[in-house]
Design an enzyme around this catalytic site. Sequence first.
Site, PDB file in Angstrom:
ATOM      1  N   ASP A 152       6.856   0.768  -8.390  1.00  0.00           N
ATOM      2  CA  ASP A 152       5.716   0.350  -8.909  1.00  0.00           C
ATOM      3  C   ASP A 152       5.907  -0.812 -10.025  1.00  0.00           C
ATOM      4  O   ASP A 152       6.979  -0.758 -10.833  1.00  0.00           O
ATOM      5  CB  ASP A 152       4.681   1.539  -9.495  1.00  0.00           C
ATOM      6  CG  ASP A 152       3.361   1.188  -9.189  1.00  0.00           C
ATOM      7  OD1 ASP A 152       2.534  -0.088  -9.036  1.00  0.00           O
ATOM      8  OD2 ASP A 152       2.743   1.181  -8.592  1.00  0.00           O
TER       9      ASP A 152
HETATM   10  C1  BGC Z   1       0.064   0.006  -8.107  1.00  0.00           C
HETATM   11  C2  BGC Z   1       0.337  -0.456  -6.827  1.00  0.00           C
HETATM   12  C3  BGC Z   1       0.514  -1.268  -6.616  1.00  0.00           C
HETATM   13  C4  BGC Z   1       0.964  -2.606  -7.829  1.00  0.00           C
HETATM   14  C5  BGC Z   1       0.712  -3.993  -7.566  1.00  0.00           C
HETATM   15  C6  BGC Z   1       0.126  -0.840  -9.608  1.00  0.00           C
HETATM   16  O1  BGC Z   1      -0.110  -0.813 -10.596  1.00  0.00           O
HETATM   17  O2  BGC Z   1       0.094   1.459  -8.562  1.00  0.00           O
HETATM   18  O3  BGC Z   1      -0.124   0.279  -5.643  1.00  0.00           O
HETATM   19  O4  BGC Z   1       0.690  -2.159  -5.573  1.00  0.00           O
HETATM   20  O5  BGC Z   1       0.645  -2.100  -8.906  1.00  0.00           O
HETATM   21  O6  BGC Z   1      -0.568  -4.521  -7.563  1.00  0.00           O
END
Ligand code: BGC
Length: 882
Positions: A295
């Site tokens: 993530d």
């Molecule tokens: C989120 C993810 C997301 C990523 C990219 C993160 O803060 O938890 O679900 O895919 O950001 O935007």
Amino acid sequence: MKTSFLLAASTATILDFAAANALPNPQPYPPPHSNEAYSPPFYPSPWMDPNAPGWEQAYAQAKEFVSGLTLLEKVNLTTGVGWMGEKCVGNVGTVPRLGLRSLCMQDGPLGLRFNRYNSAFATGLTAAASWSRHLWVDRGTALGSEAKNKGVDVLLGPVAGPLGRNPNGGRNVEGFGNDPYLAGVALADTVTGIQNAGTVACAKHFLLNEQEHFRQVGEANGYGYPIKEALSSNVDDKTIHEVYGWPFQDAVKAGVGSIMCSYNQVNNSYACQNSKLLNGLLKEEYGFQGFVMSDWQAQHAGVSTAAAGLDMTMPGDTLFNTGASYFGSNLTLAVLNGTVPEWRIDDMVMRIMASFFKVGKSINNLVDTNFDSWTDGEFGYVQAAVNENWEKVNYGVDVRADHANHIREAGAKGTVILKNNGILPLNKPKFLTVIGEDAGSNPAGPNGCGDRGCDDGTLAMEWGSGTTNFPYLVTPDTAIQNQALQDGSRYESILNNYATSAIQSLVSQPEAIAIVFANSDSGEGYLHPDGNEGDRKNITLWKNGDDLIKTVAANNAKTIVVVHSTGPVILKDYAVHPNISAIVWAGTPGQESGNSLVDILYGKQSPGRTPFTWGPSLESYGVQVMTTPNNGNNAPQDDFTEGAFIDYRYFDKVAPGKPRSSDKAPTYEFGFGLSWSTFKFSNLQIQKNNAGPLNPTTGKTIAAPALGTFSKNLKDYGFPKNIRRIKEFIYPYLSSTSSGQAASGDSHYGQTAKQFLPAGATDGSPQPRSPSSGEPGGNRQLYDVIYTITATITNTGKVMDDAVPQLYLSHGGPNEPVRVLRGFDRIERIAPGQSVTFKADLTRRDISNWDTKTQQWVVTKFPKTVYVGSSSRDLPLSARLP
Ligand code: BGC
């Protein structure tokens, strides 16, 4: 030894492998917090299996490609270019020599984030409420095709983590409800759809990211808690297998190409460096052949994360825009100096490229990324973080096709009728009034708040990264008015929740039917509308919604309550209120919101069933989001002591058979939903199939393949003279050959690598298989169909309607839930008087429990019972399994 501890020292600064390796005395084990939950080590990181079913061809194609790559090119594919360093929310480096453009990762689970001319689908939770497998596949296919046509390679969704342990968890709405069986089927079907359309799906967030509070240190510091490490979800092995891991196992079985590890810690080891989770559970036991991506900023160390099973870092920089990476040049160096074995980087890249080929992509045939995340304008900076490379970035490619039809249908079929005293379906009502802001539009427009971070106007999706721009948003006010005009009804709406006296005098007029709207919103933790840090502060209605409903119901005996929400709200009083004639949960349905709702209110479509329990209070669920850290400034410790007892499993335990009005019983139970007709269940039949016993997997893997060779000459790794270095951009090159020299070449490397990494981490020799492993999804025999159950469903009412038969199983045994969902179907368009057969296959995994001792799924000796009916509490048929 504990994986997180290994890395604790490296989280504050960028890990310099040279320095790390030079430590004279590696830190002692066991770790300092040994009284706290602990995640056991699992090394080495399992490498791909060339013969894994479904992956053979992709493996062969990837092998051919990866064998020809240089080390720098390999590193480039594992490492993001940095936050806002390219057009997508995440991009990795390119391989220009072979014509491979930068791979694009884009949110998200309900449509393409930061985009235009794309569709806004229903959230996962509303999709789940349809209980329709063909709609899930269709939704996935449409999502995957929109992604592909925009030049997105990996779609960051679908979601089964959070699963929805906490009723007020902010991102539950992105997933498919808190039952692992339902979520698993929906997750797998969505993956199948996305990948059939030519896009790699990314199932997320692995694992146990059950709340927004304290998921990230920086975020928590921002709202006043100076914690130093992220929250640890402390969960036992059995619960992980039977509840939280379950849907991901289904996604792996469906061939998912990528999985995103989450922000939180699991048993005090960060999810993106938790070897037990990534190496042990996901790659060895579940047989995952795709790649693990972090993530965004969830990686907290370098070599150790690679050893623990992380394959790609996103967005590539250590924290947004530091210009430094835990991978990138550090990974190049780590491979050169032998800290990361060659087979591991090869495996990382093989996993990435095999997923790419598996969904039918080819290097020379990729759609160019034709949009930009960081500007709505036609032109923009490609490296928006640093204003570099101004060019045309948005081509306005319309990828919506006819997906609006699906969205409207799925929105309707995912709308749940919780109460109906006969007022629905509406039939040319004489006078219709619509009350409440949630029926109308956001004065700032449907996309007026960035990442939908406000609750103005009707609620049709949550806030955060799991959002998209609406191409339009049909509000309930518009759609109901259109229908009213067609019918010749009189129609008036008041969309101001505080216009109390106007509302009172309108709805008390004779013959008025009053449809009153209210909502409850939530989302991701970096936004905090009205002080909700992603998670909901409570499960009451927003913006005076409860008072609004009471006002309307006090003045109108034909009140219909419509709720848009990201999870349960308290409906206890409305369920028994004599003037409230109907309650409709319209979920978060996406762009066709109003149209979908009209199709239910007027009986043009069949409704859905609730994919979670509606409890009488927040407390009634037994668990909720932790909002105050409980471990000083150290990692908050969230002990999941309830085990499997979440949602209906909990309610069934504490309040079996209690009436709706009780404080402990559900107001509306899991799986419940009214329909237009009535159904009779009869003739339960159980057929036992001769599957034989489970044979535990034995033997060993092949040795880790190493593909190709690479130069050991550090001079080949310097920053190329013909490339202009862009600030903050992450490259694979060594910053100087002398730092590289200092960090490698020394004969004691083999030894320090062994000391620095946990035992066995660099061992590429054949490894023993674990008993429950085998192929993608685990031991193949887990999916043997042991019982086939059938029942007859007869439409005993007057109209054609869909039935949603559900099968629950009691595993028996003193510590098991009363019953758990193990089968369902949505059988469409059953005519009055018609009988159909509901059929459910019970696999070995379905009837097993996880045995922590033997590390296998076992069918316990306790008698098992199946139940069939129309909700988790309405189960007219039951029988012992023979
Ligand atoms: C989120 C993810 C997301 C990523 C990219 C993160 O803060 O938890 O679900 O895919 O950001 O935007």
